[in-house]
Design an enzyme around this catalytic site. Structure first.
Site, short mmCIF file in Angstrom:
data_model
loop_
_atom_site.label_atom_id
_atom_site.label_comp_id
_atom_site.label_asym_id
_atom_site.label_seq_id
_atom_site.Cartn_x
_atom_site.Cartn_y
_atom_site.Cartn_z
N LYS A 106 0.82 -1.22 0.00
CA LYS A 106 0.00 0.00 0.00
C LYS A 106 0.85 1.26 0.00
CE LYS A 106 0.38 -2.05 4.07
NZ LYS A 106 0.10 -3.39 4.53
N LYS A 206 -3.61 3.26 3.32
CA LYS A 206 -4.81 2.49 2.96
C LYS A 206 -6.02 3.41 2.76
CE LYS A 206 -3.34 -1.70 5.39
NZ LYS A 206 -3.31 -2.35 6.71
#
Ligand code: NAP
Ligand code: HSE
Length: 434
Positions: A106, A206
């Site tokens: 991520k 995220k």
């Protein structure tokens, strides 16, 4: 049966999980998907170390990325190394060599998504990132493929397994922060540098990905407000317990008319009856509100070897099926936020604030007066503890819970309260969601 050769970059928690899952479920995947997926190469830093795991044949390991990039028989590259470099360079090189990329990373996606996407569009390769958010929870494809009819107005969730594991252990077992972190690391939940989890960076990466997909505009990672859990103390947990709250590291994204977007990650108090308060251990959960679907909550293991491998292998299968017709994101491929989207920094919340003061007549009214001056209305006031101070007087810890107030007004009030003669310290500020 379609034969697909793939390569893994990295053979740690996620890489070995992907390898094991492909072995274990290969017959089912062949039968159900018509795909025979063969791991042809694994890039590692230390062949001896990888071979000692006794999972894969030694001949699969290589130290040279060229063995993968220059092999035309490899069509999917699965990046499970983490970090920005050399992951960024390898992903770009793989995409430009027309190989689809699947990644669980991520950090690199949130920072370089637009570059990867542009390269993927140019070469016709695919870029698949389901495992970047929520570990094993089918979250991103649910947003893009099942909720696409909605306008999403709100996301609220627990999207870091390590911090949720630590907070659960501290709250339920009275474990120390350090002990709980060690256990999270031994279970394979934490990042190589666990500061990324603890200080909230992982959750901001995220939330940047999640909110970009949900709100159809690129939300750069530096637009996300961040606070981690390292400053939480036992007094915060005690205050939460007495008020009937749990403390969670929440990621919150909201989109209001006029493309006003608010994105923040911080410790949050939630009433014990709130569904997110019941999410324990490494589990993650995300509430999504759409204008047609209403509220939904997706829940599952947000970290760990096989849950993450579940999402990665799903992406590998998608990459194989979509060869030649990969899809791209709906927002314009730009590094910054869309000029029509406006970032809200003066959001509204309820606040739980603990002050340490010299307990003298009039202290409460002095502090309340400052809140009132800044238009911050108080809902409740609690005095949790008292002890003698060095001057023969008494110290007191006073906790204030506000009604909904503006962030900037609360911060201004606290700056002023901090300067009062009676104030020794504004010890903590935790936002509350109800
Ligand atoms: P990890 O256990 O530390 O594994 C990373 C592996 O990559 C290590 O074996 C490391 O080798 C190898 N590596 C690093 N740099 C390399 C290089 N230049 N060349 C070759 N190999 C290299 O990390 P992980 O938990 O699997 O995480 C991998 C990625 O998945 C990260 O982006 C993470 O954020 C993401 N992710 C993890 C989880 C989880 O639950 N663990 C869940 C979702 C997403 P050495 O052994 O030599 O250090
Ligand atoms: N370190 C991450 C977490 C791994 O604890 O959530 C899953 O992305």
């Amino acid at each position: 049966m379609k034969q697909i050769n793939i390569a893994l970059l990295g053979f740690g928690t996620v890489g070995t999980g992907v390898y094991k899952l492909l072995l274990e479920n290969s017959i089912d995947i062949e039968h159900r998907e018509g795909l025979s997926i063969c791991v042809k190469r694994i890039l590692v830093r230390d062949i001896q170390k990888a071979a000692r795991l006794q999972l894969a044949d030694r001949s699969l390991f290589t130290l040279k990325i060229e063995d993968i990039l220059d092999d035309p028989s490899i069509s999917v590259v699965v990046e499970c190394m983490g970090g920005v470099e050399p992951s960024r360079t390898y992903i770009l090189s793989a995409l430009s060599a027309k190989k689809s990329v699947v990644t669980a990373n991520k950090e690199v996606i949130s920072k370089h998504w637009h570059t990867f996407e542009q390269q993927a569009r140019d070469s016709g390769a695919g870029l698949y990132i389901e495992a970047t958010v929520g570990g094993g929870i089918p979250l991103l494809r649910t947003l893009t493929d099942s909720l696409q009819a909605n306008n999403i107005t709100r996301l609220m969730g627990i999207i870091n397994g390590t911090t949720n594991f630590i907070l659960t252990r501290m709250s339920e077992k009275g474990m120390s922060f350090e002990e709980a972190l060690l256990e999270a690391q031994s279970r394979g939940y934490a990042e190589a540098d666990p500061a990324s989890d603890i200080e909230g960076f992982d959750a901001t990466y995220k939330l940047s990905i999640l909110s970009s997909l949900a709100f159809h505009t690129h939300i750069p990672v530096d637009a996300v407000y961040r606070e981690g859990i390292s400053s939480l103390s036992t007094s915060d947990f005690e205050a939460a317990r007495q008020l009937g709250y749990e403390i969670k590291l929440l990621a919150i994204g909201k989109k209001a008319p006029g493309a006003l977007v608010e994105v923040r990650v911080h410790p949050t108090m939630l009433p014990k009856t709130h569904p997110l308060a019941a999410i324990r251990g490494s589990y993650n959960a995300v509430f999504i509100t759409g204008n047609a679907v209403g509220d939904i909550m997706l829940y599952g293991k947000g970290a760990g070897q096989l849950p993450t491998a579940s999402s990665v292998v799903s992406d590998i299968i998608y990459a194989c099926h979509n060869e030649g017709r990969h899809r791209h994101n709906t927002f314009r491929n730009i590094p910054d936020m869309d000029k029509d989207t406006h970032l809200v920094t003066d959001w509204e919340s309820i606040y739980c604030i603990r002050t340490k003061v010299n307990d003298k007549p009039g202290v409460l009214s002095l502090i309340s007066g400052v809140f009132a001056k800044h238009n911050v209305s108080l809902k409740s006031v609690l005095q949790f503890a008292q002890q003698d101070n060095s001057e023969g007087g008494q110290l007191a810890w006073i906790t204030f819970v506000t009604h909904k107030a503006r962030e900037k007004a609360v911060q201004s009030a606290l700056r002023e309260i901090d300067l009062l003669e009676c104030t020794l310290e504004v010890e903590s500020l935790i936002r509350v969601e109800e």
